[in-house]
Design an enzyme around this catalytic site. Structure first.
Site, PDB file in Angstrom:
ATOM      1  N   LYS A 173      -9.899   6.771   4.159  1.00 46.49           N
ATOM      2  CA  LYS A 173     -11.235   6.315   4.535  1.00 46.49           C
ATOM      3  C   LYS A 173     -12.314   6.877   3.624  1.00 46.49           C
ATOM      4  O   LYS A 173     -13.240   6.166   3.230  1.00 46.49           O
ATOM      5  CB  LYS A 173     -11.525   6.728   5.991  1.00 46.49           C
ATOM      6  CG  LYS A 173     -12.942   6.418   6.451  1.00 46.49           C
ATOM      7  CD  LYS A 173     -13.156   4.916   6.606  1.00 46.49           C
ATOM      8  CE  LYS A 173     -14.623   4.556   6.788  1.00 46.49           C
ATOM      9  NZ  LYS A 173     -15.361   4.514   5.524  1.00 46.49           N
ATOM     10  N   CYS A 231       0.818  -1.217   0.000  1.00 44.32           N
ATOM     11  CA  CYS A 231       0.000   0.000   0.000  1.00 44.32           C
ATOM     12  C   CYS A 231       0.846   1.259   0.000  1.00 44.32           C
ATOM     13  O   CYS A 231       0.329   2.357  -0.151  1.00 44.32           O
ATOM     14  CB  CYS A 231      -0.928   0.018   1.213  1.00 44.32           C
ATOM     15  SG  CYS A 231      -1.902  -1.468   1.372  1.00 44.32           S
ATOM     16  N   HIS A 277      -9.148   4.378  -1.132  1.00 46.53           N
ATOM     17  CA  HIS A 277      -7.813   3.794  -0.979  1.00 46.53           C
ATOM     18  C   HIS A 277      -7.483   2.875  -2.158  1.00 46.53           C
ATOM     19  O   HIS A 277      -7.533   1.656  -2.043  1.00 46.53           O
ATOM     20  CB  HIS A 277      -7.766   3.031   0.353  1.00 46.53           C
ATOM     21  CG  HIS A 277      -6.431   2.454   0.701  1.00 46.53           C
ATOM     22  ND1 HIS A 277      -5.227   2.961   0.252  1.00 46.53           N
ATOM     23  CD2 HIS A 277      -6.102   1.389   1.487  1.00 46.53           C
ATOM     24  CE1 HIS A 277      -4.227   2.221   0.729  1.00 46.53           C
ATOM     25  NE2 HIS A 277      -4.733   1.266   1.474  1.00 46.53           N
TER      26      HIS A 277
END
Lengths: 139, 347, 391
Positions: C335, C90, C339
C-alpha cells in the site's frame, strides 16, 4: 485493436446460451465449460444448459473500466449464484447501481459485451438483469 | 395471398427496452413547441442493446410460448433497418443465440419499417409450402432520428417475433395476406449514412396512406370481410395520428385499434412497430377473435394479414412476459443520457 | 553445515539490493533491473552469480519486452550465466525467489541472483489496468469487463455483507501501512494518512477506494542466495531461508470452493511454517500481500492469525500495527512502499532480510528473529510463502 475473432467465435455457444459443465461424479456445476471437474477431479463432465436464474452473491460498480467497455460506464459486475449452485461473474444490466443488493433475484439476458471499435466485431454474451415484473416463465 | 397448407402463429413474443425519452425532452433541447407532440415518450435501447439482442429476447419469448424446440425451426428471418452490421447477417447471430440450426435457413430482411412483416410473409410461404415445420420471423429496430429532426421525437426501439407453424397447432390461424408496393421515395437512408432523410408531408398521403389503405382494402376484399368482422386492427404506427386516421378511413372504430396502438408509449419501433402491436393484441385475445395487421415500410409498401385466434391462445399467453410488462417497465432518461446511449456524442 | 546429499542444503540470503519504488519516468525496465541487481551483488560480496531468476509480470504488455532473463544478465554484466524469467502475476517476484531457492537447495547452483523488476509507467493509456486484469481469468472475468480492483471489490462486498466490518476497519490497515512507510527511504509514499483521508478517498470499484488499493509503481529489488559453504566463505550467514512453499487455487473467483477463504494462503503458509519447523506464534513479523485491504484481512484469516470473519479487527485492535503482537507490512507494504507487481515479492524478501539483520532503520521490529513473507498472484490463485530467519 487486435480482433480476437477465433477466440470469441470458439466461446460463442456457451456465452450466447449460458452453457456450463456438470460433473457426473460429484454433481458440481461450473461455468465456463472445462474438461475436468474442479471439485472431485473427474473428467466425466457433461455440457448442460443453465436455467439462467439466480441471485446476486456479491457485486461492484465499476467507474474505471478496461478499453472497449466504455459504452456502459458505470456498470455493475456481480457474482451471481445460479439456481444450479454455480457462481458466475457477469454484468448486471437494465439496473441502476443503487438498486443492486446482495440477494437480488436476477435472470439471464443476451447483450453486447464489447465492441472492438466502430469497425471491429461485436462480442455478445450473457448478462443478468433484475427479474422482470410479470415474468411468469421462461423456456 | 394464401398458402397451400393452412398455417398460423404457434408462438409470439415481444421486447421493448426499458429506457424512455419524453418528447418534451427533445422539444426542450431543440426549442420545439410543447404542443401537439407526436408521442408522449419513446423507448430507447440501453448501451448494450441492438437489433440483434432485442430480436433474441423477443424470439426466446416466442419459443417459450410455442413450446417448440429451437432446433426444429427451419428458418430464422430477421427484418430490421438497424442491423448492427452492414455486412454480416443478424439472422445467424439470432439463430446461434436461441439454439436454432445450424441446419436452418437464415436471412436478414430490410424494407424500412415493414422488414418484419416481409419476414413474416416469407415464413408463411416456407411453412405453407411444407418446406419446413416451423419458421421464425422477427422485426427488430433501434431506429435513429437525426438530432432536431421531427423523427427524433418518435424513433424508438423494440422487437417482436412470431413463429409460424401448421394451423392445427396454431394460436392464431392466418386466413390470408397481401403485399402492395410502389417505388415511392418518402424516406431513405443512403449507404454509409448514420441518419435517414425523409420527405416531410410527402411521407403521408403518397407514402403511408397510399399503401396501408389499398393493402388493407385488397385483403378485406379477398376474404369478403368488413371492419365489423374484426376484434382488433393494428396498423403501422409512426405516430399516433396516422394509424388512427387510416383505421377510421377503413371503417374501424377506436376500440378496435386502441388496444394495439402503443406508439404514444414506446414511439415508432420501425420493423417492430406493428408487430409489437400485434403481440399486445394477442396477449389479450380470446378464441375466435379476428385480427387485421397492416404494416408500412417507406420506399414504399404494406403487408396485410388477417388472423383468427384459436382456443390454444389462452394456455400460451402466460408462458412469457406480456408486451405490456415491457411497456410498463420504464426508466425515463434525459436528453443527455439519451444522446450518449445512442452514440450522438462525438467522443 | 552440509554433511551429505540427504541433508538439505541451507539457503542463505547473502546480499540485497533495491531501487526506490515510484514513478521513474527517466528509467527503463532494464535500467531499474540492472541497478537493483548490481546493488545486491555488491552487497553480497561482489561475486558474479551462477544464475539469475527474474520475476516480472508486465514486460511484454507495457514494455513490449520478453526474454528478460538473458537481457538483464547481459546488461548487468553477467553475460553467459543461466537466466530465466518467471511469471505468476503479482507473485512473480516471490516465484522467482522460489526458483532461486530451489536452484541452491538442489545443489545445482551455489550462488544465485533473484530479481524482481516491473516498469508500470511506460504506457499511459490504461494498458497497465488491462495488463493487471490478465492476472484474472481472461475468458470468464476480464472478458466481461472486470478489472483487478473490481475483483477485489467483489470479495470486499461479500465480506462486508457476511461479517459487517465498518469502513474504519479497512482504513486502519491502510493507515498502518502508511505509518510504517515513513521510515523506509525506498517507499513510494513516506507519509502517514489520516482516517478521514481514507474515508473520503475516491471510489475505484465500489466499495474499493483509492485508499483500499496499492499504487501501481516502478521498481526493482534483488537478492543473492548462497549455499552454506559459500555464505560462510563470504562471511554472510546472518539470514537464511528456513521455509519456502507455493500453493495454487482457481484464477477465477467464481470457481473457488469458498469465496472468502483463500485456500492457497492457508496451504502455503502451513507448508512454509512446517518446513521451517515453526509455529504461527514464532513469527515476529508478517509481510502480508496488502494489494487491497480486503486481501490483508483474508490473508490473516486464512494464515490462521484470526478466525474467519474476525481478521478485520486486527488493525483497529493494534495487533498487526507497529509495536503490536504481529506487525505486518513493516516497511509500508504494497500500500505505501508501492506495488511494482512482479517486483513486490522480492521487495518483501529484501525488507525481511533487513529486519532480520537489524538494519531496517526507523522501521526496525525490535528483536525480530523470524519473518513470514507472502506474495499473492491474482486474487489468491498463486500464493508464495517464505520463512526467513536470523541465524
Amino acid at each position: 485493436m487486435a480482433l480476437q475473432l477465433p477466440r470469441d467465435w470458439r466461446l460463442q455457444a456457451q456465452r450466447y446460451r449460458l452453457l456450463g459443465a456438470k460433473c457426473r461424479g460429484c454433481g458440481r456445476v461450473v461455468v465456463p465449460i472445462r474438461p475436468v471437474c474442479p471439485g472431485c477431479g473427474s473428467d466425466d463432465v457433461e455440457t448442460i444448459k443453465l436455467s439462467g436464474r439466480g441471485e446476486v452473491y456479491s457485486y461492484t460498480v465499476m467507474y474505471k473500466v478496461p478499453d472497449s467497455f466504455e459504452r456502459s460506464v458505470p456498470y455493475v459486475v456481480a457474482l451471481v449464484r445460479l439456481e444450479e449452485g454455480a457462481l458466475i461473474s457477469a454484468q448486471i444490466t437494465d439496473v441502476e447501481p443503487e438498486e443492486v443488493v446482495v440477494g437480488l433475484p436476477v435472470e439471464v439476458v443476451f447483450r453486447q459485451w464489447r465492441q472492438y471499435g466502430a469497425d471491429g466485431h461485436i462480442v455478445y454474451g450473457y448478462k443478468f438483469r433484475p427479474v422482470m415484473p410479470g415474468m411468469a416463465a421462461t423456456q | 395471398m394464401k398458402t397451400v397448407a393452412p398455417v398460423g402463429l404457434v408462438g409470439y413474443g415481444a421486447y421493448v427496452p426499458r429506457y424512455r425519452l419524453a418528447a418534451s425532452e427533445v422539444a426542450a433541447v431543440w426549442q420545439g413547441g410543447r404542443d401537439h407532440l407526436p408521442v408522449r415518450e419513446k423507448s430507447v435501447p440501453g448501451p448494450d442493446e441492438d437489433a440483434v439482442t432485442m430480436a433474441v429476447e423477443a424470439a426466446l419469448n416466442a419459443v417459450s410460448r410455442a413450446q417448440v424446440d429451437p432446433a426444429e425451426l427451419g428458418a430464422v428471418y430477421v427484418g430490421s433497418e438497424s442491423h448492427p452490421y452492414a455486412v454480416k447477417p443478424s439472422s445467424t447471430m439470432v439463430a446461434e443465440a436461441i439454439g436454432a440450426g445450424p441446419s436452418v435457413l437464415a436471412a436478414s430482411f430490410e424494407f424500412a419499417c415493414k422488414a418484419g412483416t416481409e419476414a413474416l410473409q416469407a415464413a408463411l410461404g416456407l411453412v405453407g409450402a411444407g418446406m419446413v415445420p416451423y419458421a421464425l420471423a422477427i422485426g427488430s429496430d433501434t431506429a435513429q432520428g437525426r438530432p432536431s429532426d421531427e423523427l427524433e421525437y418518435t424513433a424508438g426501439a423494440g422487437a417482436a417475433a412470431l413463429i409460424v407453424g401448421p394451423a392445427e397447432g396454431a394460436l392464431a390461424v392466418v386466413e390470408g395476406s397481401r403485399s402492395y408496393v410502389t417505388d415511392t421515395p418518402d424516406f431513405f437512408r443512403r449507404a454509409g449514412q448514420k441518419y435517414p432523410r425523409h420527405g416531410g408531408r410527402f411521407t403521408g398521403e403518397p407514402g403511408y396512406f397510399g399503401h396501408v389503405l389499398p393493402a388493407a382494402e385488397a385483403l378485406l376484399a379477398d376474404l369478403g370481410h368488413g371492419p365489423e368482422d374484426y376484434a382488433a386492427v393494428i396498423l403501422h404506427q409512426p405516430n399516433a395520428k396516422f394509424p388512427a386516421k387510416a383505421a377510421a378511413d377503413l371503417g374501424f372504430r377506436p376500440e378496435q385499434w386502441e388496444i394495439g396502438l402503443l406508439v404514444g408509449q414506446i414511439g415508432n419501433a420501425y420493423a417492430g412497430s406493428s408487430l409489437i402491436g400485434l403481440t399486445a393484441v394477442l396477449d389479450q385475445a380470446g378464441p375466435g377473435d379476428r385480427i387485421l395487421l397492416v404494416s408500412f415500410g417507406s420506399g414504399a409498401g404494406s403487408d396485410a394479414f388477417s388472423l383468427v385466434v384459436t382456443d390454444k391462445v389462452s394456455a400460451r399467453q402466460g408462458l412469457a412476459p406480456k408486451t405490456m410488462d415491457y411497456v410498463k417497465r420504464r426508466r425515463p432518461i434525459d436528453y443527455a443520457l439519451y444522446a450518449r446511449y445512442r452514440g450522438k456524442l462525438a467522443v | 553445515m552440509v554433511t551429505s546429499r540427504q541433508d538439505c542444503r541451507t539457503v542463505y540470503v547473502v546480499g540485497v539490493g533495491q531501487v526506490p519504488v515510484g514513478e521513474h519516468w527517466d528509467k527503463s525496465l532494464r535500467d531499474l533491473a540492472v541497478a537493483a541487481l548490481r546493488a545486491a551483488v555488491a552487497d553480497g560480496g561482489g561475486e558474479a552469480p551462477g544464475a539469475l531468476m527474474l520475476g516480472n509480470m508486465l514486460g511484454s504488455t507495457l514494455s513490449e519486452q520478453q526474454h528478460l532473463g538473458a537481457l538483464i544478465a547481459d546488461w548487468a554484466g553477467f553475460r553467459g550465466i543461466e537466466a530465466a524469467s518467471v511469471e505468476s502475476a503479482c507473485s512473480s517476484g516471490a516465484a522467482a525467489l522460489r526458483q532461486g531457492y530451489l536452484a541452491v537447495k538442489s545443489g545445482e547452483h551455489r550462488l544465485v541472483a533473484v530479481l524482481g523488476a516491473e516498469k508500470m509507467t511506460d504506457s499511459v493509456n490504461g494498458l497497465a489496468t488491462a495488463g493487471l486484469a490478465m492476472a484474472a481469468d481472461a475468458e470468464s472475468e476480464a472478458a466481461i469487463g472486470l478489472s483487478f480492483p473490481a475483483i477485489n471489490a467483489l470479495l470486499m462486498r461479500r465480506y462486508m455483507h457476511e461479517y459487517g466490518p465498518e469502513r474504519e476497519d479497512f482504513a486502519a490497515f491502510a493507515m498502518s501501512s502508511h505509518a510504517n512507510a515513513v521510515g523506509n527511504p525506498n517507499a513510494m509514499f513516506r507519509k502517514a494518512v489520516s482516517q478521514k483521508a481514507c474515508l473520503l478517498a475516491p471510489t475505484i470499484a465500489d466499495p474499493v477506494t483509492l485508499m483500499d488499493s496499492a499504487p501501481m509503481a516502478d521498481g526493482a529489488a534483488a537478492l543473492i542466495l548462497a549455499d552454506a559453504e559459500t555464505a560462510a566463505r563470504l562471511g554472510r550467514t546472518g539470514v537464511r531461508i528456513a521455509g519456502s512453499a507455493v500453493a495454487t487455487d482457481s484464477l477465477a473467483l467464481q470457481d473457488r470452493n469458498e469465496l472468502l477463504y483463500l485456500e492457497a494462503v492457508a496451504a502455503s503458509t502451513e507448508r512454509a511454517l512446517a518446513a521451517a519447523n515453526r509455529s504461527r506464534e514464532d513469527v515476529d513479523f508478517f509481510e502480508v500481500h496488502d494489494a487491497f485491504t480486503i486481501m490483508s484481512i483474508l490473508s490473516l484469516e486464512a494464515a490462521g492469525y484470526a478466525p474467519r470473519g474476525e481478521g478485520f479487527r486486527l488493525a483497529q485492535e493494534g495487533v498487526v500495527v507497529r509495536g503490536g503482537r504481529l506487525p505486518i507490512c513493516t516497511m509500508g507494504g504494497l500500500k505505501a512502499r508501492g506495488h511494482p507487481v512482479g517486483a513486490t515479492g522480492v521487495y518483501q524478501a529484501v525488507e525481511a532480510a533487513l529486519q532480520l539483520r537489524g538494519a531496517a532503520g526507523d522501521c526496525q521490529v525490535e528483536g525480530a528473529r523470524v519473518g513470514l513473507i507472502q506474495n499473492i498472484g491474482g486474487s489468491g490463485a498463486t500464493v508464495v510463502t517464505h520463512v526467513l530467519e536470523a541465524e
